[in-house]
Motif scaffolding. Sequence first.
Motif: not given
Length: 447
Positions: A209, A249-252, A292, A294-297, A339
């Motif tokens: 990111v 984390n790819p989302m955060e 991780y 792809p959703t980062g969850k 995912n």
Amino acid sequence: MNIKVKVLSRNPDDYLRETKHDIHRLPRNYDPTLHPFEANREYTRALNATKLDRIFAKPFLGALDGHSDSVQCMSKHPKSLSTLLSGSCDGQVKVWNLATRKCVRTLNAHRGFVRGITVDRNCEYILTVGNDQTIKQWGMEPAASRELEEPVNTIIGKTVFTSIDHHWKDPVYATCGQQVDLWDTSRADPVRSFTWGTDSIQSVKFNPVETNILASCTQDRHIVLYDTREVTPLRKLTLAMRTNTVAWNPMEAFIFTAANEDYQLYTFDMRRLDEAICVHRDHVSAVIDVDYSPTGKEFVTGSFDKSIRIFPTTESRSREVYHTKRMRHVSCVKWSLDNRYILCGSDEMNIRIWKASASEKLGKLDKREESTVEYSNKLREKFAHHPQVRRIARHRHVPRSIYHETKIIKEQLTSRKRKETNRRKNNKPESIPVVPIKKKAIVGEVE
């Protein structure tokens, strides 16, 4: 003269079943006063859905067999879901087609271990590093004669390179060994080098990111953060034991997870390193790799205890554990970009393919199946905290070695807690402070 004629029109789809047309749909009144046992029926359905989920949990899909030595590292193709690259301890790099589960290309890349593989974001070339102190650049398309395939470019370094990672946007990549070097693809010398009085560095990762940020792990227990726009490193975090690798984390943008030698994983916010966000526990040996989704969850981990686990990012316990009888120490794990799949490489020369959701049905689902799956998931989510549902959902069969090691670790933790409690009882009040588990592993932080 216009005549209006009213006609009754009925669509068969409204009152007949789509598969068997002799079964009529019944109208239903959703008034809750007419259904006093609705919660009871839903609980029974949730319990049955949980049992069926465990019955149909068959995560293992197959193995990629072709390496003649232990699999050391893997890399995903940025644009092709069916392409995987792997490197082994005999110096070979293989390119796999996951759809056919066949090796489509073999490169005799290095003398000794292949320490790292990466693909540039334009998918024009492959970069590899190994124990022979070289960085090699290979074309993405195979040469006409595969037996005599040579690298496009070779850079000879002064020390062994232990890891490599490519920038997510720019034609820049980073390597590590005795120091972290930043390279431009058009130059044979590093653009910039970072040092901070540390021992050899074993892993380096770019942030997907905030792409100018990268993190590295050193042999002397440090996690060091760098900014490619700066001349010196940003921050250094020291843990009680060595960290093997980190994953962003790819989302955060500021969240990363560290895989540690103390059997645990630590999720940090790089803006506040004095305390971990979450401590993930369940492995019974050193955690070697982490990646991780792809959703980062969620993220997947590979450990020296011959198993891989899937952790939600906000929970300390794993939701799934995968293992087979033949699987040895896991050296690398990857979560596919769609995912749906997980890949792991281990010491017995195999790369295994797993489903990210163990009971997920592969292939196309019709509308009734999709609605049934969605309804069952909602019911299991609604009744997840009921004791019987929770017990069935959490139960996993694990190898005997992991089962016994888990019991021993639990006894050790209980003993330490009892010892700390007794020490506080027999000393002055507040003379022995209570250290939260999120701070116990942190030795210090330097900016």
